[in-house]
Design an enzyme around this catalytic site. Structure first.
Site, PDB file in Angstrom:
ATOM      1  N   GLY A  69      68.495 156.175  76.132  1.00 55.20           N
ATOM      2  CA  GLY A  69      67.383 156.776  75.662  1.00 55.20           C
ATOM      3  C   GLY A  69      66.353 155.660  75.592  1.00 55.20           C
ATOM      4  O   GLY A  69      65.039 155.900  75.702  1.00 55.20           O
ATOM      5  N   THR A  70      66.725 154.532  75.125  1.00 56.70           N
ATOM      6  CA  THR A  70      65.671 153.362  74.881  1.00 56.70           C
ATOM      7  C   THR A  70      64.809 153.181  76.389  1.00 56.70           C
ATOM      8  O   THR A  70      63.719 153.222  76.289  1.00 56.70           O
ATOM      9  CB  THR A  70      66.506 152.254  74.313  1.00 56.70           C
ATOM     10  OG1 THR A  70      67.172 152.323  73.289  1.00 56.70           O
ATOM     11  CG2 THR A  70      65.511 150.941  73.996  1.00 56.70           C
ATOM     12  N   ASN A 145      66.228 161.554  64.383  1.00 56.16           N
ATOM     13  CA  ASN A 145      67.705 161.027  64.225  1.00 56.16           C
ATOM     14  C   ASN A 145      68.065 160.625  62.768  1.00 56.16           C
ATOM     15  O   ASN A 145      69.408 160.605  62.561  1.00 56.16           O
ATOM     16  CB  ASN A 145      67.764 159.727  65.099  1.00 56.16           C
ATOM     17  CG  ASN A 145      66.667 158.656  64.859  1.00 56.16           C
ATOM     18  OD1 ASN A 145      65.405 159.168  65.121  1.00 56.16           O
ATOM     19  ND2 ASN A 145      66.881 157.425  64.470  1.00 56.16           N
ATOM     20  N   GLN A 173      68.511 163.056  70.391  1.00 57.14           N
ATOM     21  CA  GLN A 173      69.381 163.721  69.176  1.00 57.14           C
ATOM     22  C   GLN A 173      69.668 165.156  69.903  1.00 57.14           C
ATOM     23  O   GLN A 173      70.485 165.997  69.244  1.00 57.14           O
ATOM     24  CB  GLN A 173      68.743 163.464  67.928  1.00 57.14           C
ATOM     25  CG  GLN A 173      68.824 162.068  67.591  1.00 57.14           C
ATOM     26  CD  GLN A 173      70.114 161.493  67.205  1.00 57.14           C
ATOM     27  OE1 GLN A 173      71.071 162.238  67.007  1.00 57.14           O
ATOM     28  NE2 GLN A 173      70.441 160.101  67.322  1.00 57.14           N
ATOM     29  N   SER A 193      70.315 160.758  76.442  1.00 60.24           N
ATOM     30  CA  SER A 193      71.569 159.611  76.336  1.00 60.24           C
ATOM     31  C   SER A 193      72.718 160.315  76.273  1.00 60.24           C
ATOM     32  O   SER A 193      73.164 160.824  75.473  1.00 60.24           O
ATOM     33  CB  SER A 193      71.046 158.929  75.188  1.00 60.24           C
ATOM     34  OG  SER A 193      71.850 157.746  75.088  1.00 60.24           O
ATOM     35  N   GLY A 194      73.533 159.670  77.141  1.00 60.60           N
ATOM     36  CA  GLY A 194      75.084 160.221  77.047  1.00 60.60           C
ATOM     37  C   GLY A 194      75.879 160.307  76.022  1.00 60.60           C
ATOM     38  O   GLY A 194      76.670 160.941  75.644  1.00 60.60           O
ATOM     39  N   HIS A 195      75.874 158.920  75.293  1.00 60.74           N
ATOM     40  CA  HIS A 195      76.918 158.977  74.180  1.00 60.74           C
ATOM     41  C   HIS A 195      76.397 159.526  73.011  1.00 60.74           C
ATOM     42  O   HIS A 195      77.022 159.587  71.929  1.00 60.74           O
ATOM     43  CB  HIS A 195      76.731 157.310  73.738  1.00 60.74           C
ATOM     44  CG  HIS A 195      75.523 156.822  73.180  1.00 60.74           C
ATOM     45  ND1 HIS A 195      75.534 156.636  71.722  1.00 60.74           N
ATOM     46  CD2 HIS A 195      74.278 156.336  73.509  1.00 60.74           C
ATOM     47  CE1 HIS A 195      74.431 155.853  71.436  1.00 60.74           C
ATOM     48  NE2 HIS A 195      73.609 155.836  72.460  1.00 60.74           N
ATOM     49  N   THR A 231      72.118 149.398  91.918  1.00 62.72           N
ATOM     50  CA  THR A 231      73.406 150.361  92.118  1.00 62.72           C
ATOM     51  C   THR A 231      73.769 151.232  90.954  1.00 62.72           C
ATOM     52  O   THR A 231      73.719 150.812  89.854  1.00 62.72           O
ATOM     53  CB  THR A 231      74.402 149.465  92.415  1.00 62.72           C
ATOM     54  OG1 THR A 231      74.206 148.603  93.764  1.00 62.72           O
ATOM     55  CG2 THR A 231      75.671 150.383  92.883  1.00 62.72           C
ATOM     56  N   CYS A 319      69.911 151.786  64.098  1.00 58.98           N
ATOM     57  CA  CYS A 319      69.049 150.557  64.616  1.00 58.98           C
ATOM     58  C   CYS A 319      68.418 149.870  63.253  1.00 58.98           C
ATOM     59  O   CYS A 319      68.041 148.931  63.566  1.00 58.98           O
ATOM     60  CB  CYS A 319      68.023 151.309  65.508  1.00 58.98           C
ATOM     61  SG  CYS A 319      68.872 152.278  66.684  1.00 58.98           S
TER      62      CYS A 319
END
Ligand code: PLP
Length: 374
Positions: A69-70, A145, A173, A193-195, A231, A319
């Site tokens: 995300g960042t 968030n 989110q 974002s994946g996590h 990569t 954060c």
């Protein structure tokens, strides 16, 4: 341990771990190669791009992989600064937006931070009033968030299109948790974002409606159509692919369970602990989010006591944890400073159980009593 900090990060699913494994072991080919080993890596990268595109009603050529995300947020803002000197955003964005905006201000950009109402909702008409000839971007998060409020994204998108201003939404989110349609909602750019949806950390994506207007972020070997060289994080992409597939398939069931558990938690906390307010919108909010301000306590101290009971919650956003100022979001929705310190965030996922919530409420009540006696 009871994990109730799913807005900070989610537990990676066993399916995602399983999907990553081959690419960490035998299938290690570089997707840029032309032999079979490399093709296998290329295939999973492109399959994921397609699955993400399908999930938001986009085309695969409009999806760019990033580290999360960042990076996606920073990319969008940097790009906007190169195209005009004025950006409109809100006061309650994540620091991935706000701190990049600060940096752009030092480089001469003009940023308007639109305020929100007491529930955290931004008014599209207010945004419209700030549009000027230099405006190159409107960036409003899909869902907050900290307090979970879901913004009127479709209305903002419509207004932005009428004014021919590109519209970006930080959906970190929201993606994987609530339905998103970039066509219907007239979203031009979207960060995810994946996590945050049971995928791995360090992988995410940016959707861009008009890639020809996107300036490269990283120069090098020309990956991601020359826009973001380096990569590819193949294993991360494979893990995110699995997380996307499950999130789309299970979204309705997960949402229903989360809303049930969240409402149960909220009702009991409001009824059983005196002098508590729920922050955020009561209906327009992320399914798993509860955010409370509890009078007469310090949120960080409560988080520590809960941790002693093996319960993970948060005193604000991950954060800004550790900083001793009250959260910018809590302050923007008008919670007085002296009360703001008593804020905690509990974010659950569909794997949590009612027993876990009952135990959490029990410990919350006891720990609030302890802190109020101090
Ligand atoms: N935007 C929002 C709304 C978030 O909640 C977060 C993470 O908490 C980010 C951006 C940053 O995402 P990442 O951790 O993938 O860099």
């Amino acid at each position: 341990m009871i994990y109730l900090d799913n807005a900070a990060t989610t537990k990676i699913s066993s399916e995602a771990v399983k999907a990553m494994e081959p690419y960490l072991n035998d299938m290690y080919g570089n997707p840029s190669g032309i032999y079979n080993l490399a093709k296998a890596s290329k295939e999973i990268v492109e399959e994921t791009r397609q699955n993400i595109a399908d999930a938001i009603h986009a085309r695969p050529e409009n999806i760019f992989f990033t580290s999360g995300g960042t990076e996606s947020d920073n990319w969008v803002l940097e790009n906007a600064k190169q195209r005009g000197n004025h950006i409109i955003t809100t006061q309650i964005e994540h620091h991935a937006i706000l701190n990049k905006c600060k940096e752009l201000e030092t480089a001469g950009a003009e940023i308007t931070y639109v305020n929100v109402d007491r529930t955290g909702i931004v008014n599209p008409y207010e945004i419209e009033n700030f549009i000027c000839k230099d405006t190159s971007l409107i960036s409003v998060m899909f869902a907050n968030n900290e307090i979970g409020t879901i913004e009127p994204v479709a209305q903002i998108g419509k207004m932005a299109h009428q004014n021919q201003i590109p519209f970006h939404t930080d959906a970190v989110q929201a993606f994987g948790h609530v339905p998103i349609d970039v066509e219907e909602m007239k979203i031009d750019m979207l960060s995810a974002s994946g996590h945050k949806f049971h995928g791995p950390k360090g992988i995410g994506f940016l959707y861009v409606r008009n890639p020809q207007e996107l300036l490269p972020l990283i120069y090098g070997g020309g990956q991601e159509k020359g826009k973001r060289s380096g990569t590819e994080n193949v294993a991360g992409i494979a893990g995110m692919n699995e997380a996307v597939k499950v999130a789309m398939k299970e979204m309705k069931a997960r949402r229903e369970k989360e809303i049930y558990l969240r409402n149960y938690l909220v009702n009991r906390v409001l009824n059983e602990i005196p002098y508590v307010r729920l922050n955020g919108h009561c209906a327009r909010r992320l399914p798993g989010n509860a955010n409370f301000t509890i009078a007469g306590i310090d949120g960080t101290s409560l988080v520590i006591l809960m941790d002693n009971d093996d319960i993970c919650i948060s005193s604000g956003s991950a954060c800004s944890a550790g900083s001793d100022k009250i959260s910018h979001v809590i302050s923007a929705i008008g919670v007085p400073e002296e009360m703001g310190y008593g804020t905690i965030r509990i974010t659950l996922c569909s794997e949590n159980t009612k027993d876990e919530i009952d135990y959490t409420i029990h410990r919350l009540k006891e720990n609030v009593k302890i802190l109020r006696r101090r």
